[in-house]
Design a protein around this motif. Structure first.
Motif, short mmCIF file in Angstrom:
data_model
loop_
_atom_site.label_atom_id
_atom_site.label_comp_id
_atom_site.label_asym_id
_atom_site.label_seq_id
_atom_site.Cartn_x
_atom_site.Cartn_y
_atom_site.Cartn_z
N ARG B 171 0.73 -1.29 -0.07
CA ARG B 171 -0.15 -0.03 0.03
C ARG B 171 0.81 1.46 0.04
O ARG B 171 0.50 2.38 -0.63
CB ARG B 171 -1.00 0.04 1.35
CG ARG B 171 -1.84 -0.86 1.22
CD ARG B 171 -2.94 -1.02 2.53
NE ARG B 171 -3.66 -2.44 2.54
CZ ARG B 171 -4.74 -2.24 1.88
NH1 ARG B 171 -5.14 -1.52 0.97
NH2 ARG B 171 -5.34 -3.59 1.92
N ALA B 172 1.99 1.27 0.60
CA ALA B 172 2.77 2.45 0.91
C ALA B 172 3.54 2.59 -0.64
O ALA B 172 3.54 3.79 -0.90
CB ALA B 172 3.90 2.20 1.99
N ARG B 173 3.91 1.68 -1.45
CA ARG B 173 4.35 1.88 -2.81
C ARG B 173 3.25 2.64 -3.56
O ARG B 173 3.77 3.32 -4.13
CB ARG B 173 4.77 0.34 -3.31
CG ARG B 173 6.34 -0.10 -2.66
CD ARG B 173 6.53 -1.44 -3.31
NE ARG B 173 7.67 -2.01 -2.58
CZ ARG B 173 8.07 -3.05 -2.75
NH1 ARG B 173 7.05 -4.08 -2.88
NH2 ARG B 173 9.29 -3.50 -2.18
N ALA B 174 2.27 1.83 -3.71
CA ALA B 174 0.92 2.47 -4.37
C ALA B 174 0.77 3.89 -4.02
O ALA B 174 0.62 4.70 -4.67
CB ALA B 174 -0.21 1.35 -4.27
N ALA B 175 0.89 4.21 -2.60
CA ALA B 175 0.60 5.53 -2.28
C ALA B 175 1.57 6.49 -2.68
O ALA B 175 1.30 7.79 -3.23
CB ALA B 175 0.48 5.90 -0.68
#
Lengths: 151, 182
Positions: B171-175
């Motif tokens: 999720r952090a990468r996508a954010a």
């Protein structure tokens, strides 16, 4: 298989992420140019993160813990350690106090057989400012109340 | 960090926990840069990061006797740093944002053939995007991508289970990607 969400593409990057779902995503990416481009962008981003330069301004904390040349530790000491280190100076401090007290006591001591101590200078010396003028003359009897005038 | 370096870390930590000040100084010198790097990007405030770095090593020094070889020293240290940063962020509520560009060693702006984001502009964009995402996403990306920690070490550092670490990293990468594209 429909295009997976970006989160799933992100998850598929990690070798820890194993299983059938990863295989499905990899197979989809191999056939879908849009997802392949998305995965390339994610890879470029993570590579960019790894290559980020170190921010400047790091403090040199290690200096506080380097032992002194004599081997004494410079790390922050506890209150107890500080008190113990000060206690080491206690005998020296007591010796200095005792010698000072002895010096003051001896200065006030009157030795037997020594010269007699003269009394304090009498306040009569201030007679020079009395009513009798120099020469002992008095203008009228009774004005000067000293024995000299009465004679 | 390779296995030999971790082993040497743990050897020095054993000595430090037995009261060897030189061993602790060695550990501080080895890790202070990484701890500061993590904290300055997490808090986005260089002055606070410097204070937190000092606090981290002070806390670690006070607790080094409780350290056990079962835990990697680096993981244990980052956990202290993380907890201190978290306390600070909670207390402050809002951290003053300062630009990270000053004093930064910007790499050669010429693009390399491997497609890495090497230009100063891209570095700035990445730093700004990192600053813009949620602290929970930022910290996990810093540990994974910059400090190169394993999932297990991240789980120990952040006190999370492995499943949460996996999903949060994704999720952090996508954010971060979404912010970079915005």
């Amino acid at each position: 298989m429909p295009c997976p969400r970006t989160v799933l593409l992100c998850a598929s990057l990690d070798p820890e992420w194993t299983g059938r779902r990863r295989e499905l995503i990899q197979a989809h990416v191999a056939a879908c140019p849009v997802c392949a481009a998305e995965l390339r962008a994610i890879r470029a981003m993570t590579a960019g993160l790894k290559a980020l330069p170190d921010p400047g301004g790091s403090p040199d904390v290690s200096r506080a813990w380097h032992p002194a040349p004599a081997g004494r530790r410079k790390a922050p000491a506890s209150f107890g350690d500080a008190v113990r280190s000060w206690l080491g100076w206690l005998p020296a401090a007591m010796a200095v106090t005792a010698s000072l007290a002895a010096g003051i006591g001896l200065a006030d001591w009157s030795w037997p057989g020594g010269p007699p101590v003269r009394p304090e200078a009498p306040m009569a010396r201030l007679d020079a400012f009395g009513p009798v003028p120099p020469g002992g003359l008095c203008a009228a009897a009774g004005l000067c109340g000293t024995p000299k005038e009465n004679t | 960090m390779d296995a030999e370096a971790e082993l040497e870390d743990d050897r020095q930590a054993v000595r430090a926990s037995a009261g060897d000040a030189r061993a602790y100084a060695w550990l501080v010198a080895r890790h202070q840069g990484a701890v500061y790097r993590y904290l300055v990007r997490l808090t986005q405030a260089p002055e606070i990061a410097r204070e937190l770095t000092q606090d981290t090593f002070l806390h670690a020094y006070q607790a080094i006797r409780t350290w056990r070889p079962e835990a990697r020293f680096r993981t244990w240290l980052f956990r202290i740093a993380h907890n201190l940063a978290l306390d600070h962020l909670r207390r402050a509520g809002r951290v003053r944002m300062e630009p990270l560009e000053s004093g930064m060693d910007v790499p050669d702006p010429a693009p390399g053939p491997d497609g890495r984001l090497e230009t100063a502009q891209k570095v700035r964009q990445l730093e700004q995007a990192l600053a813009a995402i949620a602290p929970a996403h930022r910290e996990i990306l810093l540990l994974r991508e910059i400090e190169d920690m394993s999932y297990e070490d991240i789980a120990r550092t952040l006190n999370l289970n492995l499943g949460t670490v996996r999903s949060r990293i994704a999720r952090a990468r996508a954010a971060l990607l979404a912010v970079l594209r915005a």
